[in-house]
Design a protein around this motif. Structure first.
Motif: not given
Length: 493
Positions: A310, A314, A348, A355, A361, A364-365, A368
């Protein structure tokens, strides 16, 4: 060592050339001219590109892309009074356009991030195992690959019997080129057999795909026709050759690195980070397969051996989220601000499938981080530097792990790392990467895909082309060296 540019390189025909680089965030049309025997590259037209939701699917606005590219070509024609000798197109891989018998697009193409391939991947693996797919193709298993998208078409009952063309090749065909699939791009479909370098009949049968709908495979540097239609009425385009370069933008970006020796690796850094090295022969042993490294086509019949990581996706997704909340950050501002915050606690997993999806986002971060037992970050735009620092440190750490495995699988003693693409300008990330990897990091061209695109054009027009492997890698590297030096000189002045 980096190649010393050959200042004696001057084309016999000094008409201009055009390189089109299709990007998932922006598309670019660039013009190469020869002034006083020296090359100059001008970005003539850039326009934003992004998928949008249409009838429940994530699709590209093909009409907007076509209008933007045609405008760019007309702008180039207005500038290049000497005429345009050639045009070539590279772009992101895997996505494709369905066309009718006349080569006209049937519908806007799906974006690889559309979630329809989640079901398609699971369903296809019941017909042909992931292990067998890997054995046949040597390609990294990613649900975004063309194979899963085409199979998703089948599951959705979309029209059968229509030919498909990956986007760069579609654009070339629209301007008058033959309908082909350039090999560096074709390998990313996950439907090309590693050994024969031809379409794999076993995969087509398993996925119930019609081999007759697959375009003819050609190597990078193939002349596919001449400009025709309305554009050909412009004086600049009356005898313009259309060339399929390394149509996969990553292969073009790597072709734009004028490095010699066998001790270097690359990161093509943009929306995605492609982390790897060039090989003469693929590596498809058990360990490479288990770690999901890929063997994709490169110029000169070589192999881009790398892993998808990725990338700036991000950051872009976070920036878009904060902009929607009313506070705009630019990436340079975030980079500068991120350098001033403390090193984050807990990194991360940047390749978490969650992701890779669009939207939300920051949330989502944090989701995690909760799963991993780390403290959540405040998701407001005021805390953007904390998120950026976390992302950059996490990317650098991931790069280091992947490059360690690149050295292991390739048998190379890596000493140098060339970072190309838009994110190569992120000096903070480059510094973190050098610290994490222990390699000497060189910043390559931000528009390395454009450099490689032009280099392939010049190598073909001014040299020879192998019928099997296409443009000669050594000639491409020589032209790339000259073009990179010209860009560096222009930047200094």
């Amino acid at each position: 060592m980096r190649r010393t540019p050959d200042m004696a390189l001057v084309p016999q025909d000094k008409r201009a050339s055009i390189a089109v680089d299709l990007g998932a965030e922006s598309c670019r049309v660039s013009l190469l001219r020869w002034v006083g025997g020296r090359p100059t590259i001008l970005l003539v037209h850039r326009f934003a590109n992004a998928p949008r939701e249409v009838d429940g699917g994530l699709r590209w606005n093909l009409g907007m892309i076509e209008v933007g590219l045609d405008h760019g070509l007309r702008e180039c024609a207005a500038i290049a009074h000497e005429g345009v000798r050639s045009i070539a197109v590279d772009g992101w891989a895997v996505d494709y356009v369905r066309v009718d018998a006349e080569g006209i697009a049937i519908a806007d193409p799906f974006c690889y991030r559309d979630e329809r391939t989640i079901k398609a991947e699971r369903s296809l693996h019941r017909k042909i195992s992931p292990e067998r797919l890997r054995e046949l193709t040597g390609v990294q298993l990613l649900r975004i690959n063309t194979l899963y998208q085409l199979y998703a078409d089948t599951l959705q009952g979309l029209p059968e019997g229509s030919q498909w063309l990956n986007l760069p090749e579609y654009v070339l065909s629209r301007w008058g080129g033959a309908r082909v699939s350039e090999r560096t791009n074709a390998t990313h479909t996950q439907m090309v057999e590693l050994k024969s370098r031809q379409w794999c009949r076993e995969i087509f049968r398993a996925a119930h795909l019609d081999l007759a709908c697959a375009p003819k495979l050609v190597p990078p540097g193939t002349e596919v026709g001449r400009v025709s239609g309305a554009l050909a009425e412009l004086p600049a385009f009356r005898d313009t050759v259309l060339i399929a370069p390394a149509c996969h933008d990553t292969a073009s970006a790597i072709a734009g690195i004028p490095a010699t020796g066998d001790d270097w690796a690359y990161i093509s850094s943009g929306t995605w980070s492609l982390v790897g090295t060039l090989l003469e022969q693929p590596r498809n042993g058990k360990a490479a397969a288990e770690e999901n490294f890929t063997n994709l086509g490169a110029v000169g019949g070589r192999v881009c051996f790398h892993k998808n990581v990725n990338g700036m996706w991000l950051i872009r997704q976070c920036v878009d989220r904060w902009a929607a909340d009313g506070q705009a950050w630019t990436v340079p501002e975030l980079v500068a601000a991120a350098e001033k915050v403390l090193k984050p606690q807990g990194l991360l997993d940047v390749d978490d499938p969650e992701l890779l999806l669009a939207g939300r986002m920051p949330q989502r971060i944090n989701a995690q981080r909760i799963r991993k037992g780390f403290e959540v970050l405040v998701e407001s735009a005021e805390n953007a530097p904390e998120f950026a620092s976390l992302i950059f440190h996490s990317l650098a750490a991931r790069y280091a792990k992947v490059l360690d495995r690149v050295g292991f699988h390739s048998g190379k003693q890596l000493k140098r790392l060339f970072v190309v693409g838009g994110a190569s300008q992120n000096d903070f990330l480059n510094r973190l990467t050098q610290e994490a990897t222990g390699l000497e990091v060189f910043r390559g061209a931000a528009e390395s895909s454009t450099v490689g695109n032009f280099a392939v054009q010049l190598a073909v027009l001014e040299g020879r082309r192998d019928t099997a492997t296409g443009a000669h890698a050594e000639q491409v590297s020589r032209w790339a060296g000259l073009l990179v030096e010209a860009l560096d000189e222009a930047a200094r002045n």
